[in-house]
Design a protein around this motif. Structure first.
Motif, PDB file in Angstrom:
ATOM      1  N   ILE A 121       0.848  -1.188   0.000  1.00  0.00           N
ATOM      2  CA  ILE A 121       0.000   0.000   0.000  1.00  0.00           C
ATOM      3  C   ILE A 121       0.886   1.241   0.000  1.00  0.00           C
ATOM      4  O   ILE A 121       1.907   1.285   0.693  1.00  0.00           O
ATOM      5  CB  ILE A 121      -0.926   0.023   1.234  1.00  0.00           C
ATOM      6  N   SER A 122       0.490   2.250  -0.771  1.00  0.00           N
ATOM      7  CA  SER A 122       1.227   3.514  -0.781  1.00  0.00           C
ATOM      8  C   SER A 122       0.302   4.662  -0.389  1.00  0.00           C
ATOM      9  O   SER A 122      -0.890   4.655  -0.697  1.00  0.00           O
ATOM     10  CB  SER A 122       1.820   3.788  -2.167  1.00  0.00           C
ATOM     11  N   ASN A 123       0.876   5.625   0.321  1.00  0.00           N
ATOM     12  CA  ASN A 123       0.178   6.859   0.686  1.00  0.00           C
ATOM     13  C   ASN A 123       1.083   8.033   0.324  1.00  0.00           C
ATOM     14  O   ASN A 123       2.259   8.057   0.699  1.00  0.00           O
ATOM     15  CB  ASN A 123      -0.139   6.898   2.179  1.00  0.00           C
ATOM     16  N   ASN A 151      -4.351  13.589   0.630  1.00  0.00           N
ATOM     17  CA  ASN A 151      -3.754  12.255   0.701  1.00  0.00           C
ATOM     18  C   ASN A 151      -4.290  11.372  -0.415  1.00  0.00           C
ATOM     19  O   ASN A 151      -5.493  11.344  -0.684  1.00  0.00           O
ATOM     20  CB  ASN A 151      -4.052  11.596   2.051  1.00  0.00           C
ATOM     21  N   ASN A 153      -4.349   7.469  -1.395  1.00  0.00           N
ATOM     22  CA  ASN A 153      -4.123   6.102  -0.934  1.00  0.00           C
ATOM     23  C   ASN A 153      -4.301   5.163  -2.110  1.00  0.00           C
ATOM     24  O   ASN A 153      -5.278   5.273  -2.864  1.00  0.00           O
ATOM     25  CB  ASN A 153      -5.117   5.778   0.188  1.00  0.00           C
ATOM     26  N   ARG A 154      -3.368   4.206  -2.269  1.00  0.00           N
ATOM     27  CA  ARG A 154      -3.424   3.310  -3.428  1.00  0.00           C
ATOM     28  C   ARG A 154      -2.942   1.918  -3.031  1.00  0.00           C
ATOM     29  O   ARG A 154      -1.908   1.772  -2.374  1.00  0.00           O
ATOM     30  CB  ARG A 154      -2.551   3.866  -4.550  1.00  0.00           C
ATOM     31  N   SER A 181      -8.105   2.909  -4.225  1.00  0.00           N
ATOM     32  CA  SER A 181      -7.984   3.148  -2.792  1.00  0.00           C
ATOM     33  C   SER A 181      -8.399   1.913  -2.004  1.00  0.00           C
ATOM     34  O   SER A 181      -9.279   1.145  -2.430  1.00  0.00           O
ATOM     35  CB  SER A 181      -8.858   4.339  -2.379  1.00  0.00           C
TER      36      SER A 181
END
Length: 204
Positions: A121-123, A151, A153-154, A181
């Motif tokens: 997960i990336s933020n 932000n 989120n992905r 997301s």
């Protein structure tokens, strides 16, 4: 790591500038938020035709490890006019790997899923804040401030899967799809509300 830019000779003569810092931070942290039962073999009670029994509750994954997060934070802090105006601007990236998630397995094992380290997960985002002393006397003061954050989120990976649907206790569900997301709302889209018999007849 912080660079005190206001100490540079070219800026020392700026009387209105009290502080100007450029900072960079990088960190690596772990997260063991899963229950100790996740990596253990256990049974649970289950009722069948008015009879009580026990069934397999979990298949242990002894290879579970901590989730790990790499964090990058870049920012600028400054203070002006005798520290009556303060502001911060930050950009951050948080990349988490080995995310602990359930994965469906064959029904012959007696349970629906087993827990693996399989997600990424990336933020990414910005964080900005501003604080101003509008009035500052010995008797009273009036300060105005605020902040705004953005932000993104992905979900970068789910291992061998492309999506994970989780049903909630109230009957609703959320979905995590690769490239979108995490925990997005999941369900049917409504075309509207039929409010009368005539509208129902037209809709067929």
């Amino acid at each position: 790591l912080t660079w005190h830019v206001d100490n540079m000779d070219m800026l020392k003569d700026l009387s209105f500038l009290n502080q100007l810092n450029v900072r960079a931070e990088y960190g690596l942290s772990g997260n063991s938020r899963f229950s100790a039962r996740t990596s253990k073999y256990y049974y649970v009670g289950q009722k069948y035709r008015d009879l009580s029994g026990i069934v397999r509750g979990n298949i242990p994954n002894t290879n579970l490890k901590w989730e790990s997060s790499k964090t990058l934070d870049l920012g600028v802090d400054f203070a002006m006019f005798n520290n009556r105006l303060n502001a911060e601007v930050s950009y951050y990236e948080i990349n988490t790997s080995d995310v602990i998630l359930p994965s469906k397995i064959s029904p012959e094992f007696g349970i629906e899923s087993i827990i693996y380290n399989q997600g990424e997960i990336s933020n990414k985002g910005f964080d900005m804040s501003l604080l101003a002393d509008v009035v500052n006397t010995r008797v009273w003061g009036f300060t105005v401030g605020g902040n705004i954050c953005f932000n993104k989120n992905r979900l970068e990976s789910l291992g061998s899967s492309t999506e994970l649907v989780r049903e909630l206790g109230d009957g609703s569900a959320v979905v995590s799809r690769v490239g979108e997301s995490v925990y997005s709302f999941y369900g049917h889209k409504s075309d509207g509300v039929i409010a009368s018999s005539a509208e129902a007849a037209v809709a067929g």
